[in-house]
Design an enzyme around this catalytic site. Structure first.
Site, mmCIF file in Angstrom:
data_model
loop_
_atom_site.group_PDB
_atom_site.id
_atom_site.type_symbol
_atom_site.label_atom_id
_atom_site.label_comp_id
_atom_site.label_asym_id
_atom_site.label_seq_id
_atom_site.Cartn_x
_atom_site.Cartn_y
_atom_site.Cartn_z
ATOM 1 N N GLU A 107 0.838 -1.216 0.000
ATOM 2 C CA GLU A 107 0.000 0.000 0.000
ATOM 3 C C GLU A 107 0.870 1.262 0.000
ATOM 4 O O GLU A 107 0.545 2.252 -0.639
ATOM 5 C CB GLU A 107 -0.946 0.011 1.204
ATOM 6 C CG GLU A 107 -1.934 -1.166 1.261
ATOM 7 C CD GLU A 107 -2.804 -1.296 0.029
ATOM 8 O OE1 GLU A 107 -2.982 -0.323 -0.709
ATOM 9 O OE2 GLU A 107 -3.296 -2.426 -0.209
ATOM 10 N N HIS A 239 -14.185 -9.998 -8.587
ATOM 11 C CA HIS A 239 -13.886 -9.161 -9.750
ATOM 12 C C HIS A 239 -14.778 -9.477 -10.954
ATOM 13 O O HIS A 239 -14.924 -8.655 -11.848
ATOM 14 C CB HIS A 239 -12.416 -9.304 -10.133
ATOM 15 C CG HIS A 239 -11.487 -8.818 -9.066
ATOM 16 N ND1 HIS A 239 -11.257 -9.529 -7.908
ATOM 17 C CD2 HIS A 239 -10.757 -7.680 -8.956
ATOM 18 C CE1 HIS A 239 -10.414 -8.856 -7.145
ATOM 19 N NE2 HIS A 239 -10.092 -7.743 -7.744
HETATM 20 ZN ZN LIG Z 1 -2.797 -2.385 -4.579
#
Ligand SMILES: [Zn+2]
Length: 343
Positions: A107, A239
């Site tokens: 992140e 997804h």
């Molecule tokens: Zn990511």
């Protein structure tokens, strides 16, 4: 479902403990906050900027007690605050373990990308060179951190004798391979299925069968019970139902090994690729930052060319990373007379 779940039953050296990262971090009394400081220090050691004040003020590192939140880890580019200060943030519910240590670096890689192109580019070009690039940045750093060389430097791993070390390395590589290599056929079977649905090659009467045909072809797996067109197994993947493209993760995973090998070379690493730690290499950091600063101001092939000298996405780095494991597997399969592949 993750292939990591079969690690314990497929472990090459069952009696050798894997790197006990979780235990090592606990022994050293790591807090969740420490993991973020560690990641920040890692990027800074390469000459990349520190996370800005707003990052430490507004990020959510752990699950709050007073309200319910979406814990799915993410990084956000908030641009600048009213005073013109940089504002990038991470939202996650971290606890102290190796998986989260990885995620923190992942992140923060997004945040480094935001900071770099926000400073260097006009708004039109403040984005990743392609979607795969954005996902690959932090994972490239994580490959350097969650590895035996680096963890020993941190004092998280205790020294062992040479034979145990070799066996630990093979176990470590298999674990990584279950995470990374097994992902390639999974992601490609998913996206090929979806493209075939879009193109009409897989018809509405054949949606579930088409799904499993791809799974067998690319992953070598088939369902444990009979499936029919009354089932719709693709919907089990977030997804697919949310309409989120998936090929970016496939590309990202090739790129992360490619970036990793380039940064290793720039840092002067010698020896097996999986043992490279480019922490502290200002040369590697400078090239890395240059790429991040370009945002999407050029075609991604040109950006890749600048860093790697080639405009091609190349899985050769992945192969070199796993080479000791491949050699071990070839030998072991020969010894056991295992048949490779499937019909
Ligand atoms: Zn990511």
């Amino acid at each position: 479902m993750s292939w990591l779940n079969i690690y314990n039953i497929t472990k090459p050296y069952p009696n050798v403990n894997a790197f006990q990262v979780d235990e090592g971090m606990k022994d050293m009394n790591y807090t969740t906050h420490d993991m973020f400081v560690l990641a920040d220090n890692f990027y800074q050691s390469m000459g990349l900027p520190a996370m800005p004040d707003n990052f430490w003020k507004y990020s959510m590192f752990t699950r709050p007690k007073n309200r319910s939140v979406v814990c799915y880890a993410s990084a956000s580019d908030m641009g600048h605050d009213k005073q013109g200060n940089e504002d990038v943030r991470i939202k996650m519910c971290a606890v102290v373990n190796a998986n989260y240590l990885y995620t923190v670096h992942h992140e923060m890689g997004h945040c480094q990308y935001y900071l770099a192109y926000n400073e260097a580019q006009p708004p039109e070009f403040r984005a990743g060179a392609n979607n795969g690039f954005h996902e690959a940045i932090g994972d490239t750093a994580a490959l350097s951190v969650i590895n035996p060389t680096h963890l020993k430097k941190l004092g998280i791993l205790k020294p062992v004798d040479a034979e145990t070390k070799h066996q630990q390395n093979i176990n470590f590589l298999l674990r990584r391979a279950l995470e990374k290599v097994a992902f390639f056929p999974f992601s490609i079977s998913l996206e090929f299925w979806r493209w075939d649905v879009f193109s009409g090659k897989i018809t509405n009467q054949h949606l579930n069968a088409g799904w499993w045909e791809n799974k067998l072809k690319y992953q070598g797996i088939y369902p444990p019970v009979e499936r029919t067109e009354h089932d719709f197994d693709p919907a089990s993947k977030y997804h697919v139902t949310s309409g989120t493209p998936y090929i970016r993760y496939f590309i990202a995973q090739v790129l992360e090994f490619q970036f990793y090998e380039i940064l290793c070379k720039l840092s002067g690493h010698k020896g097996p690729l999986h043992l490279c730690d480019f922490q502290g290499s200002k040369v590697a950091g400078r090239h890395f930052r240059k790429m991040l600063e370009m945002g999407n101001s050029k075609h991604w092939e040109d950006i890749l060319q600048k860093l790697s000298g080639s405009c091609h996405v190349d899985a050769g780095s992945t192969l070199r990373f796993f080479k000791p494991l491949t050699q071990w597997l070839v030998k072991e399969n020969k010894r056991l007379g295992n048949k490779i592949g499937w019909d």
